[in-house]
Design a protein around this motif. Structure first.
Motif, PDB file in Angstrom:
ATOM      1  N   PRO A 109       5.837   2.210  -8.634  1.00  0.00           N
ATOM      2  CA  PRO A 109       7.019   3.050  -8.847  1.00  0.00           C
ATOM      3  C   PRO A 109       7.553   3.685  -7.567  1.00  0.00           C
ATOM      4  O   PRO A 109       8.766   3.906  -7.444  1.00  0.00           O
ATOM      5  CB  PRO A 109       6.539   4.109  -9.848  1.00  0.00           C
ATOM      6  N   MET A 110       6.692   3.978  -6.603  1.00  0.00           N
ATOM      7  CA  MET A 110       7.191   4.511  -5.339  1.00  0.00           C
ATOM      8  C   MET A 110       8.055   3.493  -4.602  1.00  0.00           C
ATOM      9  O   MET A 110       8.954   3.852  -3.851  1.00  0.00           O
ATOM     10  CB  MET A 110       6.025   4.958  -4.454  1.00  0.00           C
ATOM     11  N   ASN A 111       7.801   2.201  -4.829  1.00  0.00           N
ATOM     12  CA  ASN A 111       8.567   1.151  -4.164  1.00  0.00           C
ATOM     13  C   ASN A 111       9.743   0.641  -4.974  1.00  0.00           C
ATOM     14  O   ASN A 111      10.758   0.242  -4.389  1.00  0.00           O
ATOM     15  CB  ASN A 111       7.647  -0.030  -3.839  1.00  0.00           C
ATOM     16  N   THR A 129      -6.544  -5.644  -2.750  1.00  0.00           N
ATOM     17  CA  THR A 129      -5.550  -5.711  -3.820  1.00  0.00           C
ATOM     18  C   THR A 129      -4.479  -6.706  -3.411  1.00  0.00           C
ATOM     19  O   THR A 129      -3.978  -6.655  -2.280  1.00  0.00           O
ATOM     20  CB  THR A 129      -4.892  -4.340  -4.055  1.00  0.00           C
ATOM     21  N   LEU A 130      -4.133  -7.599  -4.292  1.00  0.00           N
ATOM     22  CA  LEU A 130      -3.122  -8.612  -4.012  1.00  0.00           C
ATOM     23  C   LEU A 130      -1.811  -8.225  -4.679  1.00  0.00           C
ATOM     24  O   LEU A 130      -1.787  -7.843  -5.855  1.00  0.00           O
ATOM     25  CB  LEU A 130      -3.587  -9.971  -4.534  1.00  0.00           C
ATOM     26  N   VAL A 131      -0.727  -8.329  -3.913  1.00  0.00           N
ATOM     27  CA  VAL A 131       0.607  -8.032  -4.433  1.00  0.00           C
ATOM     28  C   VAL A 131       1.503  -9.228  -4.130  1.00  0.00           C
ATOM     29  O   VAL A 131       1.530  -9.728  -2.995  1.00  0.00           O
ATOM     30  CB  VAL A 131       1.195  -6.757  -3.799  1.00  0.00           C
ATOM     31  N   PHE A 132       2.232  -9.679  -5.140  1.00  0.00           N
ATOM     32  CA  PHE A 132       3.204 -10.762  -5.009  1.00  0.00           C
ATOM     33  C   PHE A 132       4.564 -10.154  -5.379  1.00  0.00           C
ATOM     34  O   PHE A 132       4.763  -9.744  -6.525  1.00  0.00           O
ATOM     35  CB  PHE A 132       2.887 -11.920  -5.955  1.00  0.00           C
ATOM     36  N   VAL A 133       5.473 -10.087  -4.429  1.00  0.00           N
ATOM     37  CA  VAL A 133       6.725  -9.369  -4.691  1.00  0.00           C
ATOM     38  C   VAL A 133       7.914 -10.199  -4.221  1.00  0.00           C
ATOM     39  O   VAL A 133       7.897 -10.792  -3.139  1.00  0.00           O
ATOM     40  CB  VAL A 133       6.715  -7.976  -4.011  1.00  0.00           C
ATOM     41  N   ARG A 134       8.950 -10.256  -5.059  1.00  0.00           N
ATOM     42  CA  ARG A 134      10.178 -10.946  -4.672  1.00  0.00           C
ATOM     43  C   ARG A 134      10.819 -10.229  -3.484  1.00  0.00           C
ATOM     44  O   ARG A 134      10.879  -9.003  -3.437  1.00  0.00           O
ATOM     45  CB  ARG A 134      11.174 -10.973  -5.833  1.00  0.00           C
ATOM     46  N   LEU A 148      12.219  -5.716  -1.967  1.00  0.00           N
ATOM     47  CA  LEU A 148      11.722  -4.949  -0.832  1.00  0.00           C
ATOM     48  C   LEU A 148      12.805  -4.013  -0.304  1.00  0.00           C
ATOM     49  O   LEU A 148      14.004  -4.266  -0.448  1.00  0.00           O
ATOM     50  CB  LEU A 148      11.277  -5.884   0.290  1.00  0.00           C
ATOM     51  N   GLY A 149      12.351  -2.925   0.328  1.00  0.00           N
ATOM     52  CA  GLY A 149      13.290  -2.064   1.038  1.00  0.00           C
ATOM     53  C   GLY A 149      13.882  -0.939   0.232  1.00  0.00           C
ATOM     54  O   GLY A 149      14.891  -0.344   0.657  1.00  0.00           O
ATOM     55  N   HIS A 150      13.279  -0.601  -0.909  1.00  0.00           N
ATOM     56  CA  HIS A 150      13.830   0.456  -1.759  1.00  0.00           C
ATOM     57  C   HIS A 150      12.823   1.570  -2.024  1.00  0.00           C
ATOM     58  O   HIS A 150      12.940   2.303  -3.009  1.00  0.00           O
ATOM     59  CB  HIS A 150      14.291  -0.135  -3.091  1.00  0.00           C
ATOM     60  N   ALA A 151      11.845   1.733  -1.158  1.00  0.00           N
ATOM     61  CA  ALA A 151      10.793   2.721  -1.395  1.00  0.00           C
ATOM     62  C   ALA A 151      11.344   4.141  -1.323  1.00  0.00           C
ATOM     63  O   ALA A 151      12.267   4.436  -0.557  1.00  0.00           O
ATOM     64  CB  ALA A 151       9.670   2.553  -0.377  1.00  0.00           C
ATOM     65  N   LEU A 152      10.756   5.014  -2.141  1.00  0.00           N
ATOM     66  CA  LEU A 152      11.094   6.429  -2.088  1.00  0.00           C
ATOM     67  C   LEU A 152      10.672   7.010  -0.738  1.00  0.00           C
ATOM     68  O   LEU A 152       9.733   6.522  -0.102  1.00  0.00           O
ATOM     69  CB  LEU A 152      10.396   7.179  -3.218  1.00  0.00           C
ATOM     70  N   ASP A 153      11.330   8.078  -0.333  1.00  0.00           N
ATOM     71  CA  ASP A 153      11.001   8.710   0.945  1.00  0.00           C
ATOM     72  C   ASP A 153       9.562   9.212   0.990  1.00  0.00           C
ATOM     73  O   ASP A 153       8.959   9.292   2.066  1.00  0.00           O
ATOM     74  CB  ASP A 153      11.952   9.875   1.215  1.00  0.00           C
ATOM     75  N   ASN A 209       4.252   1.090   1.709  1.00  0.00           N
ATOM     76  CA  ASN A 209       5.626   0.620   1.597  1.00  0.00           C
ATOM     77  C   ASN A 209       5.617  -0.904   1.702  1.00  0.00           C
ATOM     78  O   ASN A 209       5.263  -1.468   2.738  1.00  0.00           O
ATOM     79  CB  ASN A 209       6.466   1.235   2.721  1.00  0.00           C
ATOM     80  N   TYR A 210       6.003  -1.572   0.623  1.00  0.00           N
ATOM     81  CA  TYR A 210       5.916  -3.034   0.602  1.00  0.00           C
ATOM     82  C   TYR A 210       6.708  -3.671   1.751  1.00  0.00           C
ATOM     83  O   TYR A 210       6.258  -4.665   2.333  1.00  0.00           O
ATOM     84  CB  TYR A 210       6.438  -3.575  -0.726  1.00  0.00           C
ATOM     85  N   ALA A 211       7.878  -3.125   2.073  1.00  0.00           N
ATOM     86  CA  ALA A 211       8.674  -3.710   3.150  1.00  0.00           C
ATOM     87  C   ALA A 211       7.953  -3.605   4.490  1.00  0.00           C
ATOM     88  O   ALA A 211       7.956  -4.549   5.292  1.00  0.00           O
ATOM     89  CB  ALA A 211      10.037  -3.025   3.220  1.00  0.00           C
ATOM     90  N   THR A 212       7.318  -2.474   4.723  1.00  0.00           N
ATOM     91  CA  THR A 212       6.573  -2.278   5.969  1.00  0.00           C
ATOM     92  C   THR A 212       5.381  -3.215   6.044  1.00  0.00           C
ATOM     93  O   THR A 212       5.133  -3.848   7.078  1.00  0.00           O
ATOM     94  CB  THR A 212       6.093  -0.818   6.069  1.00  0.00           C
ATOM     95  N   VAL A 213       4.643  -3.309   4.956  1.00  0.00           N
ATOM     96  CA  VAL A 213       3.470  -4.180   4.920  1.00  0.00           C
ATOM     97  C   VAL A 213       3.882  -5.646   5.079  1.00  0.00           C
ATOM     98  O   VAL A 213       3.247  -6.414   5.810  1.00  0.00           O
ATOM     99  CB  VAL A 213       2.674  -3.962   3.615  1.00  0.00           C
TER     100      VAL A 213
END
Length: 362
Positions: free
Chosen positions: A86-88, A201-206, A210-215, A222-226
């Motif tokens: 949810p943070m992302n 932990t494995l994450v598969f994300v479209r 990416l790029g919509h994480a809360l401040d 942050n998925y975009a950073t990772v």
């Protein structure tokens, strides 16, 4: 390959393939002539980078992960992802959660810290509920595609037609069967079931998510950073990634019933689950309470009709080399987790014990 080791039915951390454990032991002090254990390597060194790249490549091949998905090696487990997702993805807006058991209930509770959560449907821990109430303006819909505690599994992922991404917590069935990626926006799972030791932990994300994480989202989550750092933004769980990579190699080579790789693992999982459920259903002494249409292939909870025999059952099972059969504390009873590394012989041994125990105590 089997040995005289007991059969471990733990829900996680769970049993691992014995050939993988033997290879880890052989490489413990010196990985491929590097003079280092994997646990001593820099995560940015060429040795470990080659391990991580091979692990992702094999995982993508096994699960047929499309190019439009990023694969992230993270930490925090499934419980951590209940906050990280949810943070992302929530953008502080609406999230719909379908509750099918203990884990999706926890997911909903955690997401309420960051979003307006609606329970779109709620089951009784024994079935997948019908008549979902989904909002067209939700940021995503969350389901737990296999409830480890309750033993409820989506054998087919829901097909959402209103354009909202589907998020699946697939911790307990990840790598046990194919995933229909056309129906998924994001999938996550802890490695400690079918894949490796706890910590990864494995994450598969479209990519478009990416790029919509809360401040307030920490940089390391942050998925975009990772993704931009190829899972090396901070020190990842290097040893767990290494072991997972060995499991992926084992899985690619696995053969059963004339099949190979993931198809072979899935077929053996179907056969193991069928054998165990048939034994439980044929008995008046044990009971599985999950609806037939959504019984988990991975986690099989069951109950003795006379629960006064529970401790005797567990003690005798342990003496017979059948470990970790006690059910989760929130539901009681018994639970056999029969992940990829559990051989068919382990389930056959459990079925034999079930019949013998019933004959002596029924």
């Amino acid at each position: 390959m089997t040995s005289a080791r007991p059969f471990n039915f733990s829900a996680g951390p769970a049993t691992l393939p014995e050939p993988v454990l033997r290879q880890v032991a052989a490489e413990m002090l010196d990985w491929h002539g590097s003079g280092m254990s994997v646990m001593e390597m820099s995560h940015r060194g060429k040795e470990f980078i080659s391990i991580a790249e091979a692990a992702e490549r094999d995982l993508r091949e096994l699960l047929s992960v499309p190019e439009g998905f990023r694969v992230l090696f993270m930490q925090g487990g499934g419980l951590g992802e209940n906050a990280i997702v949810p943070m992302n993805l929530s953008r502080g807006g609406k999230v719909d959660v379908v509750v099918t058991g203990s884990w999706s209930r926890k997911s909903a509770a955690e997401a309420r810290r960051y979003a307006n959560v609606q329970i779109a449907a709620e089951g009784n821990g024994r079935e997948i509920p019908r008549d979902w109430r989904l909002r067209d303006d939700a940021a995503y819909v969350h389901v737990c595609s296999n409830e480890t505690i309750d033993g409820v599994e989506f054998h087919d992922l829901p097909h959402l037609t209103h354009g909202v991404p589907l998020v699946i917590d697939c911790s307990s069935h990840l790598l046990s069967r194919p995933i229909d990626w056309s129906r998924v926006g994001l999938a996550f799972g802890g490695a400690q079931k079918n894949i490796g030791p706890a910590g990864l932990t494995l994450v598969f994300v479209r990519e478009e998510l990416l790029g919509h994480a809360l401040d307030i989202c920490p940089s390391a989550f942050n998925y975009a950073t990772v993704a931009a750092a190829h899972s090396m933004f901070n020190t990842p769980p290097t040893f767990a990634i290494y072991v997972a990579g060995l499991v992926f190699q084992w899985a690619r080579q696995f053969e059963y019933a004339g099949k190979r790789g993931l198809a072979a693992l899935e077929q053996r999982n179907i056969d193991k689950a069928g054998l165990l459920y048939s034994a439980l259903d044929a008995s008046g002494f044990y009971e599985n309470r999950v609806d037939l249409a959504c019984r988990s292939r991975m986690n099989v909870p069951f109950f003795l009709q006379d629960e006064a025999l529970n401790e005797t059952f567990l003690a005798e099972a342990k003496a017979a080399g059948l470990l970790q059969l006690k059910g989760h504390k929130t539901v009681g009873g018994m639970r056999a987790s029969i992940y990829n590394a559990m051989p068919l012989e382990g389930v056959q041994a459990l079925v034999g014990f079930l019949k013998d125990f019933e004959a002596r105590h029924g």
